[in-house]
Design a protein around this motif. Structure first.
Motif, PDB file in Angstrom:
ATOM      1  N   LYS A   1       0.827  -1.208   0.000  1.00 41.12           N
ATOM      2  CA  LYS A   1       0.000   0.000   0.000  1.00 41.12           C
ATOM      3  C   LYS A   1       0.862   1.260   0.000  1.00 41.12           C
ATOM      4  N   LYS A   2       2.154   1.094   0.276  1.00 42.63           N
ATOM      5  CA  LYS A   2       3.092   2.227   0.271  1.00 42.63           C
ATOM      6  C   LYS A   2       3.805   2.336  -1.074  1.00 42.63           C
ATOM      7  N   TYR A   3       4.255   1.199  -1.585  1.00 46.49           N
ATOM      8  CA  TYR A   3       5.000   1.169  -2.845  1.00 46.49           C
ATOM      9  C   TYR A   3       4.250   0.330  -3.866  1.00 46.49           C
ATOM     10  N   GLU A   4       4.426   0.688  -5.130  1.00 44.02           N
ATOM     11  CA  GLU A   4       3.924  -0.188  -6.181  1.00 44.02           C
ATOM     12  C   GLU A   4       4.788  -1.448  -6.147  1.00 44.02           C
ATOM     13  N   LEU A   5       4.152  -2.561  -5.979  1.00 41.04           N
ATOM     14  CA  LEU A   5       4.861  -3.813  -5.739  1.00 41.04           C
ATOM     15  C   LEU A   5       4.457  -4.838  -6.790  1.00 41.04           C
ATOM     16  N   PRO A   6       5.398  -5.244  -7.649  1.00 43.70           N
ATOM     17  CA  PRO A   6       5.061  -6.262  -8.640  1.00 43.70           C
ATOM     18  C   PRO A   6       4.540  -7.531  -7.940  1.00 43.70           C
ATOM     19  N   GLN A   7       3.560  -8.173  -8.542  1.00 43.59           N
ATOM     20  CA  GLN A   7       2.939  -9.354  -7.947  1.00 43.59           C
ATOM     21  C   GLN A   7       3.969 -10.432  -7.621  1.00 43.59           C
ATOM     22  N   ASN A   8       4.936 -10.662  -8.516  1.00 44.85           N
ATOM     23  CA  ASN A   8       5.931 -11.712  -8.254  1.00 44.85           C
ATOM     24  C   ASN A   8       6.789 -11.379  -7.030  1.00 44.85           C
ATOM     25  N   VAL A   9       7.134 -10.120  -6.858  1.00 40.46           N
ATOM     26  CA  VAL A   9       7.945  -9.718  -5.698  1.00 40.46           C
ATOM     27  C   VAL A   9       7.114  -9.829  -4.422  1.00 40.46           C
TER      28      VAL A   9
ATOM     29  N   LEU B   1      11.435  -5.488  11.243  1.00 37.53           N
ATOM     30  CA  LEU B   1      10.750  -5.155   9.988  1.00 37.53           C
ATOM     31  C   LEU B   1       9.383  -5.820  10.014  1.00 37.53           C
ATOM     32  N   ASP B   2       8.345  -5.020   9.827  1.00 39.17           N
ATOM     33  CA  ASP B   2       6.981  -5.540   9.812  1.00 39.17           C
ATOM     34  C   ASP B   2       6.297  -5.054   8.543  1.00 39.17           C
ATOM     35  N   PHE B   3       6.176  -5.962   7.573  1.00 44.82           N
ATOM     36  CA  PHE B   3       5.555  -5.602   6.304  1.00 44.82           C
ATOM     37  C   PHE B   3       4.093  -5.205   6.472  1.00 44.82           C
ATOM     38  N   SER B   4       3.422  -5.703   7.502  1.00 48.49           N
ATOM     39  CA  SER B   4       1.998  -5.413   7.720  1.00 48.49           C
ATOM     40  C   SER B   4       1.733  -3.968   8.128  1.00 48.49           C
ATOM     41  N   VAL B   5       2.728  -3.302   8.691  1.00 44.72           N
ATOM     42  CA  VAL B   5       2.558  -1.901   9.119  1.00 44.72           C
ATOM     43  C   VAL B   5       3.547  -0.978   8.419  1.00 44.72           C
ATOM     44  N   PHE B   6       4.127  -1.445   7.325  1.00 45.93           N
ATOM     45  CA  PHE B   6       5.182  -0.702   6.638  1.00 45.93           C
ATOM     46  C   PHE B   6       4.741   0.695   6.220  1.00 45.93           C
ATOM     47  N   LYS B   7       3.503   0.841   5.820  1.00 47.22           N
ATOM     48  CA  LYS B   7       3.005   2.142   5.365  1.00 47.22           C
ATOM     49  C   LYS B   7       3.062   3.188   6.482  1.00 47.22           C
ATOM     50  N   THR B   8       3.069   2.751   7.736  1.00 53.25           N
ATOM     51  CA  THR B   8       3.114   3.689   8.863  1.00 53.25           C
ATOM     52  C   THR B   8       4.535   4.157   9.184  1.00 53.25           C
ATOM     53  N   TYR B   9       5.535   3.534   8.587  1.00 54.88           N
ATOM     54  CA  TYR B   9       6.912   3.930   8.874  1.00 54.88           C
ATOM     55  C   TYR B   9       7.191   5.334   8.345  1.00 54.88           C
ATOM     56  N   PRO B  10       7.908   6.145   9.111  1.00 55.94           N
ATOM     57  CA  PRO B  10       8.367   7.434   8.570  1.00 55.94           C
ATOM     58  C   PRO B  10       9.261   7.174   7.348  1.00 55.94           C
ATOM     59  N   GLU B  11       9.320   8.122   6.450  1.00 60.20           N
ATOM     60  CA  GLU B  11      10.044   7.944   5.190  1.00 60.20           C
ATOM     61  C   GLU B  11      11.489   7.485   5.380  1.00 60.20           C
TER      62      GLU B  11
ATOM     63  N   HIS C   1      15.436   3.115   4.977  1.00 60.93           N
ATOM     64  CA  HIS C   1      16.459   2.303   5.626  1.00 60.93           C
ATOM     65  C   HIS C   1      16.076   0.823   5.620  1.00 60.93           C
ATOM     66  N   LYS C   2      14.807   0.524   5.818  1.00 61.33           N
ATOM     67  CA  LYS C   2      14.344  -0.867   5.811  1.00 61.33           C
ATOM     68  C   LYS C   2      14.507  -1.484   4.428  1.00 61.33           C
ATOM     69  N   MET C   3      14.299  -0.701   3.388  1.00 65.65           N
ATOM     70  CA  MET C   3      14.499  -1.209   2.026  1.00 65.65           C
ATOM     71  C   MET C   3      15.973  -1.509   1.782  1.00 65.65           C
TER      72      MET C   3
ATOM     73  N   LYS D   1      15.583  -1.038  -6.567  1.00 68.83           N
ATOM     74  CA  LYS D   1      16.305  -0.014  -7.345  1.00 68.83           C
ATOM     75  C   LYS D   1      15.355   0.919  -8.081  1.00 68.83           C
ATOM     76  N   GLY D   2      14.170   0.437  -8.401  1.00 71.85           N
ATOM     77  CA  GLY D   2      13.196   1.253  -9.106  1.00 71.85           C
ATOM     78  C   GLY D   2      12.342   2.120  -8.199  1.00 71.85           C
ATOM     79  N   LEU D   3      12.503   1.981  -6.902  1.00 70.71           N
ATOM     80  CA  LEU D   3      11.711   2.772  -5.961  1.00 70.71           C
ATOM     81  C   LEU D   3      12.231   4.208  -5.881  1.00 70.71           C
ATOM     82  N   PRO D   4      11.346   5.150  -5.617  1.00 67.12           N
ATOM     83  CA  PRO D   4      11.770   6.557  -5.497  1.00 67.12           C
ATOM     84  C   PRO D   4      12.324   6.841  -4.097  1.00 67.12           C
ATOM     85  N   ILE D   5      13.392   6.140  -3.748  1.00 69.87           N
ATOM     86  CA  ILE D   5      13.998   6.330  -2.428  1.00 69.87           C
ATOM     87  C   ILE D   5      15.478   6.604  -2.587  1.00 69.87           C
ATOM     88  N   VAL D   6      16.045   7.234  -1.588  1.00 67.13           N
ATOM     89  CA  VAL D   6      17.472   7.538  -1.584  1.00 67.13           C
ATOM     90  C   VAL D   6      18.082   6.857  -0.368  1.00 67.13           C
ATOM     91  N   PHE D   7      19.076   6.028  -0.630  1.00 64.89           N
ATOM     92  CA  PHE D   7      19.756   5.365   0.473  1.00 64.89           C
ATOM     93  C   PHE D   7      20.807   6.288   1.045  1.00 64.89           C
TER      94      PHE D   7
END
Length: 160
Positions: free
Chosen positions: A39-47, A89-99, A104-106, A145-151
């Protein structure tokens, strides 16, 4: 009655008594929650299917419990393991994580699968199907790598 027999009977009685004390299960009514990573990132079905099959047991609100979970103290060990996994890391509440935390989790997810420290060896002993294959790794890394994030940049030897 010999001392050894008393010790064995006491141990058996203890094993019976501890069966009455069970930890609560980590089971939600929905596998994909409103705050799921999908719900936070566009996630391909296979991933997403790779994450569900290989990570969600310990890193979501939906653990699939094996038969031996019904035996104490194994259930306590598993419950503690899941609690610790979700703390990291909790994928079920990932959308609640601050940016910053989400980014960092990614980064950690990529490191964990590339360096092979996730899934844990102790989990893979019984759950061979959770082994992250080379194609799984490639798919996850390509998605990250395709996500709009900066490590963040880390200095050599710095803990992160």
């Amino acid at each position: 009655m010999s001392l050894l027999k008393k010790i064995v009977l006491g141990f058996l009685a203890l094993l019976v008594v501890i069966q009455l004390f069970r930890p609560s299960k980590n089971i939600s009514t929905e596998i994909i929650t409103a705050d799921d990573i999908s719900k936070k990132y566009e996630l391909p079905q296979n991933v997403h299917q790779i994450l569900i099959k290989k990570c969600y047991d310990c890193h979501s609100n939906n653990t699939i419990y094996p038969w031996y979970y019904n035996i104490q103290p194994v259930a306590w060990w598993i419950a503690n393991h899941v609690k610790d996994g979700k703390r990291h890391l909790d994928f079920s509440v990932f959308k609640t994580y601050p940016e910053k935390k989400a980014n960092h989790k990614m980064e950690e997810l990529s490191e964990a699968i590339n360096e092979g420290w996730m899934p844990l060896d102790s989990y893979l002993w019984i759950h061979k199907e959770a082994t992250v294959t080379a194609s799984d790794r490639e798919a996850i890394n390509a998605w990250i790598k395709g996500l709009p994030i900066v490590f963040e940049k880390h200095e050599e030897g710095e803990q992160h």
